[in-house]
Write an enzyme that holds these catalytic residues in place. Structure first.
Site, short mmCIF file in Angstrom:
data_model
loop_
_atom_site.label_atom_id
_atom_site.label_comp_id
_atom_site.label_asym_id
_atom_site.label_seq_id
_atom_site.Cartn_x
_atom_site.Cartn_y
_atom_site.Cartn_z
N HIS A 187 -1.27 0.43 -12.27
CA HIS A 187 -2.23 0.56 -11.13
C HIS A 187 -3.41 -0.46 -11.86
CE1 HIS A 187 -5.16 1.28 -8.27
NE2 HIS A 187 -4.33 1.88 -7.37
N ASP A 231 2.36 6.18 -6.42
CA ASP A 231 3.49 5.88 -5.55
C ASP A 231 4.74 6.32 -6.15
OD1 ASP A 231 1.84 3.75 -3.66
OD2 ASP A 231 1.46 3.09 -5.89
N HIS A 262 0.93 -1.30 -0.05
CA HIS A 262 -0.09 -0.20 0.08
C HIS A 262 0.98 1.16 0.03
CE1 HIS A 262 -3.38 2.34 0.45
NE2 HIS A 262 -3.84 1.97 1.54
#
Length: 372
Positions: free
Chosen positions: A273, A314, A249
């Site tokens: 993603h 990220d 995460h």
């Protein structure tokens, strides 16, 4: 997008695998569920991403088998609860029906929190906190930051209005990284000044807004489960922090940084993603006008050329951290501080439903592989 690394199939085969007509196949493509590409041999012919076709076939199979659907619902599966906070649709992200990318062009995190939660008195963000917390050394990175934030959130707190409580929690989340109370200063400016990077203030603001919520992520679900028990907002946020810290995460930022510093092998998970087959729009919006390190820009081009992958948020957060010389671990802090707005919205929405989240488990004998 490059198709060199994708397994492709024809319209006839794709429709056959799904048990649908050609017209239905084209409808799935228009809805963004299946990617289509022009054939390199005949531009008039379309080919379809086999992984998308197989994923959709698996999803359709779940609908036909309720027990399987229930068992896999928590693994990128079927929706398990209702929310009016955030929607991901056709490769786009919406906060309360407002395009999050457009919102990030000018909104602050405080304004975004007011939008996500609803019913807040925004003057609370312009008033000093009454919390008596004692701050300490600055902290960044999953372990040190989460430890600091949990300490601050666990301290005794005065009784406050919901608006004041929300404002206080957001300030504490920023203070856990900077070591001092933000006061009434906008959080993006507070972080930029504390990190001695005033030139990064706008990129930090945009990052906080783009990270504010992402539907039912693992951390948001942890928050909702905790809130459903009647726990306080601060304790619900602590649950979200614990989930966010994991390497699959928010802790993904640590893996991304390691890869950018010493790229080896294929691109890490931070370059794709599952909810955005054509690329994470948050990453693209965040990286606009950011002076990327030449090495990072090279890696982006290489990843796109070799595999057709695009960076997730990220990766974008780590690239912002590196571009502006922010403290190591600042990418995780931006993720956590921004996502707190969404966590609070989920906690408040869940508590308003007065329903305990309590799924059932299927017991299996030790050593038996659970069936799917």
């Amino acid at each position: 997008m490059s198709t060199s690394s994708l397994d492709m199939t024809s319209a006839e085969d794709a429709a056959g695998r799904l048990g649908i007509s050609r017209a239905s196949l084209y409808a799935y493509v228009s809805r963004g569920l299946i990617r289509s590409f022009s054939s390199p041999h005949d531009p008039r012919q379309k080919l379809y991403a086999l992984e998308d076709v197989e994923a959709l076939a698996e999803r359709k199979a779940r609908f036909r088998r309720p027990a399987v659907a229930a068992a896999t619902a928590l693994d990128w599966g079927l929706p398990v609860l209702e929310t009016s906070i955030t929607q991901i649709k056709d490769g786009r992200l919406f906060y309360r029906e407002q395009d999050a990318i457009a919102l990030s062009a000018s909104a602050s995190l405080e304004e975004t929190a007011c939008l996500l939660i609803g019913g807040l008195d925004d003057t609370a963000f312009r008033q000093s906190s009454r919390s008596p917390e004692t701050f300490s050394d600055p902290a960044c990175g999953p372990y040190s930051y989460v430890t600091q934030a949990v300490r601050l959130l666990s301290a005794p707190a005065p009784r406050e209005t919901r608006s004041a409580e929300v404002a206080a929690i957001l300030r504490l989340m920023a203070a856990a990284s900077t070591g001092r109370d933000p006061g009434v200063e906008p959080l993006h400016r507070h972080l930029a000044n504390a990190w001695a990077a005033p030139q990064a203030a706008d990129a930090i603001r945009r990052a906080l807004v783009l990270c504010a919520d992402h539907e039912l992520s693992a951390s948001a679900f942890a928050v909702r489960v905790t809130a459903s028990t009647g726990a306080s907002l601060r304790n619900a946020v602590i649950a979200g922090l614990a989930a966010l810290s994991g390497p699959y995460h928010g802790g993904m930022t640590e893996r991304v940084r390691a890869f950018l510093e010493a790229p080896k092998g294929p691109s890490p998970a931070g370059f794709r993603h599952r909810l955005y087959p054509d690329g994470d729009p948050r990453a693209q919006a965040l990286l606009e006008n950011v002076p990327l390190l030449s090495s990072d820009a090279t890696i982006l081009r290489a990843a796109a050329s070799a595999s057709g992958t695009k960076p997730s948020v990220d990766t974008a957060l780590v690239m912002v951290e590196r571009a502006y010389g922010l403290p190591t671990g600042a990418a995780f802090v931006l993720f956590a501080v921004g996502r707190t707005a969404g966590w609070l919205a989920h906690a408040i929405e869940q508590r308003s439903q007065a329903t305990l989240i309590r799924p059932r488990a299927r017991y299996v004998v030790t050593g038996e592989t659970p069936s799917t």
